[in-house]
Write an enzyme that holds these catalytic residues in place. Structure first.
Site, PDB file in Angstrom:
ATOM      1  N   ASP A 217       0.852  -1.207   0.000  1.00  0.00           N
ATOM      2  CA  ASP A 217       0.000   0.000   0.000  1.00  0.00           C
ATOM      3  C   ASP A 217       0.884   1.251   0.000  1.00  0.00           C
ATOM      4  OD1 ASP A 217      -1.980   1.875   0.365  1.00  0.00           O
ATOM      5  OD2 ASP A 217      -2.849   0.944   2.149  1.00  0.00           O
ATOM      6  N   HIS A 312     -10.480  -1.337  -6.712  1.00  0.00           N
ATOM      7  CA  HIS A 312     -10.103  -0.084  -6.031  1.00  0.00           C
ATOM      8  C   HIS A 312      -9.175   0.774  -6.897  1.00  0.00           C
ATOM      9  CE1 HIS A 312      -9.299   2.390  -2.468  1.00  0.00           C
ATOM     10  NE2 HIS A 312      -7.998   2.210  -2.625  1.00  0.00           N
TER      11      HIS A 312
HETATM   12  C1  HEM Z   1      -4.306   2.605  -4.204  1.00  0.00           C
HETATM   13  C2  HEM Z   1      -5.542   0.054  -0.289  1.00  0.00           C
HETATM   14  C3  HEM Z   1      -8.514   3.599   1.103  1.00  0.00           C
HETATM   15  C4  HEM Z   1      -7.047   6.245  -2.648  1.00  0.00           C
HETATM   16  C5  HEM Z   1      -4.383   1.616  -3.268  1.00  0.00           C
HETATM   17  C6  HEM Z   1      -3.668   0.361  -3.311  1.00  0.00           C
HETATM   18  C7  HEM Z   1      -4.007  -0.344  -2.220  1.00  0.00           C
HETATM   19  C8  HEM Z   1      -4.955   0.452  -1.473  1.00  0.00           C
HETATM   20  C9  HEM Z   1      -3.497  -1.713  -1.808  1.00  0.00           C
HETATM   21  C10 HEM Z   1      -2.715  -0.069  -4.434  1.00  0.00           C
HETATM   22  C11 HEM Z   1      -1.285   0.278  -4.174  1.00  0.00           C
HETATM   23  C12 HEM Z   1      -0.998   1.751  -4.122  1.00  0.00           C
HETATM   24  O1  HEM Z   1      -0.939   2.438  -5.154  1.00  0.00           O
HETATM   25  O2  HEM Z   1      -0.836   2.235  -3.012  1.00  0.00           O
HETATM   26  C13 HEM Z   1      -6.458   0.799   0.417  1.00  0.00           C
HETATM   27  C14 HEM Z   1      -7.096   0.370   1.644  1.00  0.00           C
HETATM   28  C15 HEM Z   1      -7.939   1.350   2.034  1.00  0.00           C
HETATM   29  C16 HEM Z   1      -7.832   2.416   1.053  1.00  0.00           C
HETATM   30  C17 HEM Z   1      -6.839  -0.962   2.328  1.00  0.00           C
HETATM   31  C18 HEM Z   1      -8.850   1.432   3.230  1.00  0.00           C
HETATM   32  C19 HEM Z   1      -8.703   0.683   4.303  1.00  0.00           C
HETATM   33  C20 HEM Z   1      -8.366   4.625   0.211  1.00  0.00           C
HETATM   34  C21 HEM Z   1      -9.030   5.894   0.314  1.00  0.00           C
HETATM   35  C22 HEM Z   1      -8.620   6.635  -0.751  1.00  0.00           C
HETATM   36  C23 HEM Z   1      -7.692   5.827  -1.516  1.00  0.00           C
HETATM   37  C24 HEM Z   1      -9.984   6.304   1.417  1.00  0.00           C
HETATM   38  C25 HEM Z   1      -9.001   8.047  -1.136  1.00  0.00           C
HETATM   39  C26 HEM Z   1     -10.181   8.540  -1.119  1.00  0.00           C
HETATM   40  C27 HEM Z   1      -6.173   5.494  -3.374  1.00  0.00           C
HETATM   41  C28 HEM Z   1      -5.476   5.981  -4.554  1.00  0.00           C
HETATM   42  C29 HEM Z   1      -4.698   4.915  -5.021  1.00  0.00           C
HETATM   43  C30 HEM Z   1      -4.920   3.817  -4.093  1.00  0.00           C
HETATM   44  C31 HEM Z   1      -5.563   7.387  -5.167  1.00  0.00           C
HETATM   45  C32 HEM Z   1      -3.797   4.919  -6.249  1.00  0.00           C
HETATM   46  C33 HEM Z   1      -4.613   4.561  -7.446  1.00  0.00           C
HETATM   47  C34 HEM Z   1      -3.795   4.528  -8.724  1.00  0.00           C
HETATM   48  O3  HEM Z   1      -3.630   5.581  -9.345  1.00  0.00           O
HETATM   49  O4  HEM Z   1      -3.329   3.430  -9.071  1.00  0.00           O
HETATM   50  N1  HEM Z   1      -5.167   1.649  -2.122  1.00  0.00           N
HETATM   51  N2  HEM Z   1      -6.931   2.042   0.092  1.00  0.00           N
HETATM   52  N3  HEM Z   1      -7.573   4.627  -0.906  1.00  0.00           N
HETATM   53  N4  HEM Z   1      -5.814   4.198  -3.133  1.00  0.00           N
HETATM   54 FE1  HEM Z   1      -6.425   3.101  -1.571  1.00  0.00          FE
END
Ligand code: HEM
Length: 402
Positions: A217, A312
């Site tokens: 993450d 996601h």
């Molecule tokens: C990408 C997990 C909540 C925004 C990701 C990734 C994971 C992840 C595993 C892919 C790896 C990375 O690029 O970091 C989670 C988990 C969440 C959560 C477990 C809640 C428990 C959120 C929230 C937001 C968010 C609340 C914003 C409103 C993003 C964004 C990306 C991302 C912008 C990158 C997307 C891209 O351009 O590839 N998240 N996330 N995430 N997450 Fe989350």
């Protein structure tokens, strides 16, 4: 030389020329003062607040306090007092570390462990202090979202204290030290300690950390060395009532509980489809390496999207969110088992130039597309804070207000 909270004076953050040529910005942490345990992480080494420095500390504690006063003039006076005290203490902590300042502290015998203190102001504080006209537009209240199960006692707050270090004992002692100095003025509203894997136990400390769901993450994030970092992460208010925030940043803090029993009941392949990345190495589905660009157009032999429609990363991708970006700094929290089950999840912090086009734009898109992750998480706490720059010529943070 050190300007307290390490942030950035107007000079340090001006425009696109954010970082000096000699700035250390290693994301691997190799040779980075932020990993040098004999130092604190404050000070304008990188021209950025400690909380957004890379690499991230292994431990943080985010504390939101409310000021005790009610009359606008008294609220203002208390805000000034607390910010003055915390700014001076942070400057000392960043300069000398904790043990020298507080004899008998539990941190005695420990290095500063890369200690960093960052301060923020909530919108409600400006209203209560009669300064609504100085409230910057980006410091807007967040709208409601699908996954919200917010508890008022875990939301908002007049002031934010964000303390990070490599050692939880140092964090705890610093929080105690900072709160101890303002006890007659402020009451803790909520607080949440968070952690990541420690660099010392990581097989590869430069690897992107995993969260409690086991996902890598933090892969897609603007790097302080990139030209787009400043426009996406740093606030621009060159003049007018909000100029006290020029060169600062806005942080959205969310306490997101993970429904870990439900999550671990899923087959690993199904877990990968929820996010759209492989668990083993964080590569986007259909890709080979963690830093490969996700191919959102790819289809499998049956004509189905390789990265599912509700994954996601598809919904959070810049293509969907009109390039809305933020610096995500996620920490784990694990409070064991409470009265309603496992209390563990993500202490999600997102730092951006404007939450309306950053966090809110992305979260809206996650809702609109029916983010598959929503079934496994519950947003229980939420707050937005303005994190002003620290200007070397000003005695305390947000000096332009008080
Ligand atoms: C990408 C997990 C909540 C925004 C990701 C990734 C994971 C992840 C595993 C892919 C790896 C990375 O690029 O970091 C989670 C988990 C969440 C959560 C477990 C809640 C428990 C959120 C929230 C937001 C968010 C609340 C914003 C409103 C993003 C964004 C990306 C991302 C912008 C990158 C997307 C891209 O351009 O590839 N998240 N996330 N995430 N997450 Fe989350």
């Amino acid at each position: 030389l050190l300007a307290g909270l390490g942030a950035a004076g107007a000079t340090g953050l001006a425009g696109g020329g954010l970082l000096g040529a000699g700035a250390v910005r290693s994301s691997s942490g190799a040779g980075d003062p932020a990993r040098d345990l004999s130092l604190s992480r404050g000070g304008p080494r990188q021209g950025l607040p400690p909380a957004v420095l890379t690499p991230t500390p292994a431990h943080v504690h985010v504390v939101a306090v409310d000021l005790n006063a009610e009359e606008p003039a008294q609220v203002s006076e208390q805000a000034r007092l607390v910010l003055e005290r915390w700014s001076a203490q942070a400057r000392e902590l960043h300069g000398h570390g904790l043990p020298e300042l507080a004899p008998g502290t539990p941190a005695r015998g420990l290095h500063p462990a890369s200690l960093g203190v960052t301060l923020g102001l909530g919108a409600g504080l400006l209203e209560r202090a009669g300064l609504a006209d100085r409230r910057p537009d980006p410091l807007a209240d967040l709208p409601g979202f699908e996954a919200d199960r917010l508890e008022p006692g875990l939301c908002g707050g007049d002031l934010m204290l964000h303390v990070g270090a490599e050692d939880p004992l140092v964090v705890s002692a610093a929080v105690e030290h900072l709160l101890g100095g303002v006890r007659e003025h402020a009451t803790v509203r909520w607080s949440l300690p968070g952690f990541q894997r420690a660099a010392a136990t990581a097989v590869d400390p430069s690897a992107t950390p995993r969260n409690l769901m086991g996902q890598i993450d933090g892969t897609v994030n603007p790097d302080p060395g990139e030209a787009r970092f400043a426009p996406q992460v740093l606030a621009a208010h060159p003049g007018g009532g909000a100029s006290w925030m020029d060169g600062g940043t806005y942080v959205v803090v969310r306490r997101i509980r993970m429904l870990l029993d439900d999550w671990s009941a899923l087959e690993p392949r199904a877990r990968e489809r929820v996010v759209g990345r492989r668990l083993s190495d964080g590569a986007p589905l259909g890709g080979a390496r963690e830093d490969d660009l996700p191919d959102l157009a790819a289809r499998d032999a049956d004509g189905e999207p390789v990265i599912p429609a509700d994954a996601h990363i598809r919904l959070a991708s810049p293509e969907r969110t009109l390039g809305a970006r933020m610096l995500r700094r996620g920490f784990n929290y694990d409070l064991g088992w409470g009265s309603d089950g496992r209390e563990a999840g993500l202490l999600f912090t997102a730092w951006q130039a404007d939450p309306r086009t950053g966090f809110t734009a992305v979260q809206r898109e996650l809702d609109r597309g029916g983010d598959a992750l929503n079934a496994y998480v519950r947003h229980e706490g939420s707050a937005v804070f303005a994190v002003p720059p620290v200007r070397e010529d000003e005695p305390h943070v947000a000096y332009g207000l008080w």
